[in-house]
Write a protein that holds these residues in place. Structure first.
Motif, short mmCIF file in Angstrom:
data_model
loop_
_atom_site.label_atom_id
_atom_site.label_comp_id
_atom_site.label_asym_id
_atom_site.label_seq_id
_atom_site.Cartn_x
_atom_site.Cartn_y
_atom_site.Cartn_z
N ASP A 1 0.83 -1.22 0.00
CA ASP A 1 0.00 0.00 0.00
C ASP A 1 0.86 1.27 0.00
O ASP A 1 0.57 2.24 -0.70
N GLY A 2 1.94 1.25 0.75
CA GLY A 2 2.81 2.43 0.80
C GLY A 2 3.47 2.68 -0.54
O GLY A 2 3.50 3.82 -1.03
N ASN B 1 -1.56 -3.01 4.74
CA ASN B 1 -1.18 -3.15 6.15
C ASN B 1 -0.99 -1.78 6.81
O ASN B 1 -0.20 -1.63 7.75
N GLY C 1 0.50 1.02 5.97
CA GLY C 1 1.76 1.77 6.02
C GLY C 1 2.99 0.96 5.70
O GLY C 1 2.92 -0.10 5.07
MG LIG Z 1 2.36 -1.49 3.61
#
Ligand SMILES: [Mg+2]
Ligand SMILES: Cc1ncc(C[n+]2csc(CCOP(=O)(O)OP(=O)(O)O)c2C)c(N)n1
Length: 637
Positions: free
Chosen positions: A514-515, A541, A543
């Motif tokens: 996701d980051g 998750n 970050g």
């Molecule tokens: Mg992540």
């Protein structure tokens, strides 16, 4: 001697050009020459962003006879993403990934992507449209230029400031076209250098040069520039001597092993190395950066060796080898387990590299170095020369092929596991089943990248990841580049068609954090725009988990803003949900169902996003191991 004559993969796809206006004495615009040369080097798709310094050049993209040869423009949302896409294009196709940017603002944005390609030996051509060549402009502070630090109102600016930044730093070759009579040779030189060194090259083309007429002689004399024609021809006698020395060492060895590292693929020797394994039945190991070069379904696959950071049973196997042939090795911190890569004491080692072949006998402390010799020629000779009947291997038959089940994780034996929370250790057990033979996996830098190391891939799976430079956000646009390359050269990665069902259309799969996604996410739109079917596993998750594992697990610097990932495609161009499907999944049982559906369903033309919800502090045991080892090293220092 084997009767087979081995060819480099690039030979399979040589195409003759059919541009109508190439003939003796005929002249064409430099812009057209450049694109014809790109085509004749095997590249059809060009990534980038327009700007007033490259617009006249881009006009030549639409010349009919170039378009007929497949030339096309793939506009990306920004130049960094164009560089990442060109990187993915090249990793998949082994041809040159090409991007065009504009003076300063565009070229600087792309720089991180070019640097990554340099660090990871990826073939990339960066064409930059620059200021007019005419002397009249030399004392002007034109737009996109950084003026002089002092007296910028008086002193003539340096129009070549960006060229000077990159030359000899992030490229193997850089030519600033200043003399029209030399421009064609300069272009050809950069392309040849890119193939020879497998690194990025730059062409800076002044905006007023694009329509200048140039001779077509080079295109007639050298219609194709490819890897094979770009490599320096080695001395035949030396190649035979070196191949025979290796064969002799193999014949003397009871427990030889080979390593298939990243440069093997960059120099198109992947098929040859796998054929060599089949011929000799030699134990073989992969590396972090070379993963999937060796077809891991072979019966003599012994796992990924990464010094002390690898699986202990793989380390044991590696240290049984009294001879190691290390093909295409690239020595760096990540690829060599933070410099803990060790051979068995008193063993023999042959390092096979694009610029040298080195023999080491650690028992006698002797060394022979053949500098300037590209290992591809040696491997070609070796495979024709080796006689498997003379091999006297005495492998311990109780040692089996490496299988991921050797790795024990905390979840093992937990009966409740299926219905409960998804963890990365569990994911690493699901992924092998999710993949079909022949699939293509692009993995982002992040926590799950560590788990991928020890997953045994099905036959003919191509795995790509920026494993050393590790710039997050690379993988998503790189997957766009892979998708484009798949359209241009379908099934280029498959070298054993027997292992893949001939009706099967390989899937493109992106494993994304996701980051990292938040860095380059707008390129999802290019997947819709250029119709790239893909399955995206988005690890949510909350970050930067890999950073939390190292330091600051609860610090705000490791947090990111939560997004509704399943809504992105609607905003990015699929307004009516016709081409995409997005699902969020929180439990293991639902994920298993979804993966199974994706694996087996017939419709492969859709863009699929699966948002997988994971714990903030959940990460694979390989990362845990690495972090702990780093702490121990710090204490010792
Ligand atoms: Mg992540
Ligand atoms: C361009 C860039 N910026 C920062 C970093 C440092 N960095 C490495 S991994 C990482 C976090 C990745 O987070 P995410 O994609 O969410 O993956 P996760 O570890 O959470 O699975 C960061 C910030 C980097 N490698 N590259």
């Amino acid at each position: 001697m084997s009767p087979v004559t081995y060819k480099l993969a690039s030979e399979k796809t040589k195409e003759t050009q059919h541009i109508s206006d190439i003939s003796v004495g005929k002249k064409i615009p430099l812009g057209k020459y450049l694109f014809q040369r790109v085509l004749s080097a095997g590249t059809k798709s060009i990534f980038g962003v327009p700007g007033d310094f490259n617009l006249p050049l881009l006009e030549h993209l639409y010349e009919r006879d170039l378009v007929e040869q497949g030339l096309r423009w793939i506009g990306t949302c920004n130049e960094l993403n164009a560089a990442y896409a060109a990187d993915g294009f090249s990793r998949y196709s082994n041809k040159i990934g090409c991007l065009i940017t504009t003076y300063g603002v565009g070229e600087l944005s792309a720089l991180n992507g070019v640097a990554g390609a340099f660090a990871e030996n990826v073939k990339m051509l960066h064409i930059v449209g620059v200021a007019k060549s005419s002397a009249k402009h030399e004392n002007k502070n034109i737009h996109h230029l950084i003026p002089n630090l002092h007296d910028s109102n008086f002193k003539r600016p340096n129009h070549k400031v960006y060229y000077e930044m990159v030359k000899d730093r992030v490229c193997c070759s850089a030519e600033y076209l200043e003399n029209i009579d030399q421009a064609c040779d300069q272009i050809d030189k950069v392309i040849r250098d890119i193939y020879r060194y497998s690194k990025p090259g730059y062409i800076f083309i002044p905006v007023d040069f694009v329509n200048e007429l140039v001779e077509t002689t080079n295109l007639l004399v050298t219609p194709v520039i490819d890897l094979e024609s770009s490599l320096a021809r080695p001395d035949e006698v030396t190649v035979i001597e070196v191949a025979q020395m290796i064969a002799d060492w193999i014949y003397q060895s009871g427990n030889p092993g080979l390593v298939g590292d990243v440069l093997t693929d960059r120099y198109d020797a992947t098929k040859m190395l796998n054929d060599f394994i089949q011929l000799t039945k030699m134990w073989n190991f992969t590396t972090v950066n070379g993963k999937s070069i060796i077809d891991e379904s072979n019966p003599w696959y012994m796992g990924l060796y990464n010094g002390d950071e690898g699986v202990s049973t793989v380390i044991d196997r590696f240290h049984k080898c009294d001879l190691v042939l290390n093909f295409g090795l690239d020595i760096n911190e990540i690829n060599h387990g933070h410099y803990t890569f060790k051979y068995k004491p008193n063993s023999k080692i042959v390092e096979l590299h694009p610029t040298y072949v080195r023999f080491l006998d650690t028992e006698y402390g002797t060394e022979r170095l053949f500098k300037g010799l590209n290992f591809v020629f040696v491997l070609k000779e070796l495979i024709n020369r080796i006689n498997p009947k003379e091999c006297m291997f005495s492998y311990d038959l109780s040692v089996r092929k490496f299988c991921s089940e050797e790795i024990k994780t905390p979840e093992d034996g937990n009966d409740d596991a299926e219905a409960s929370t998804i963890t990365q250790n569990k994911l690493s057990k699901m992924i092998p089943d999710y993949l079909n033979p022949g699939d293509i996996v692009v993995c982002e830098t992040g926590s799950f990248q560590f788990a991928m190391r020890d997953i045994v891939l099905p036959p003919q799976v191509k795995y790509m990841s920026q494993g050393f430079f590790l710039s997050i956000g690379t993988a998503l646009p790189a997957a766009v580049g892979v998708g484009i390359a798949l359209q241009d050269y379908p099934n280029q990665h498959i070298n054993n068609f027997g292992a893949v069902d001939h009706n099967y259309k390989p899937r493109l799969i992106l494993l994304e954090g996701d980051g990292a996604a938040q860095m380059t996410v707008q390129e999802l739109t290019s997947m819709i725009r250029f119709q790239i079917p893909i399955e995206i596993m988005l690890w949510n998750n909350n970050g930067y988990t890999v950073e939390r594992a190292i330091l600051g697990p609860t610090r705000s610097y490791n947090d990111i803003m939560p997004w509704d990932w399943t809504k992105l495609f609607a905003a990015f161009g699929d307004f009516e949900g016709k081409y995409t499907r997005s699902t969020a999944i929180e439990t293991t049982s639902k994920l298993l169902l979804k993966l199974n559906q994706l694996k087996n369903e017939g419709n492969r033309d859709i863009i699929e996003m699966v948002e997988v919800k994971l714990g903030v502090m959940d990460y694979p045991h390989q990362l845990k191991h690495m972090v702990e080892a780093a702490k121990v090293r710090q204490v010792r220092q």
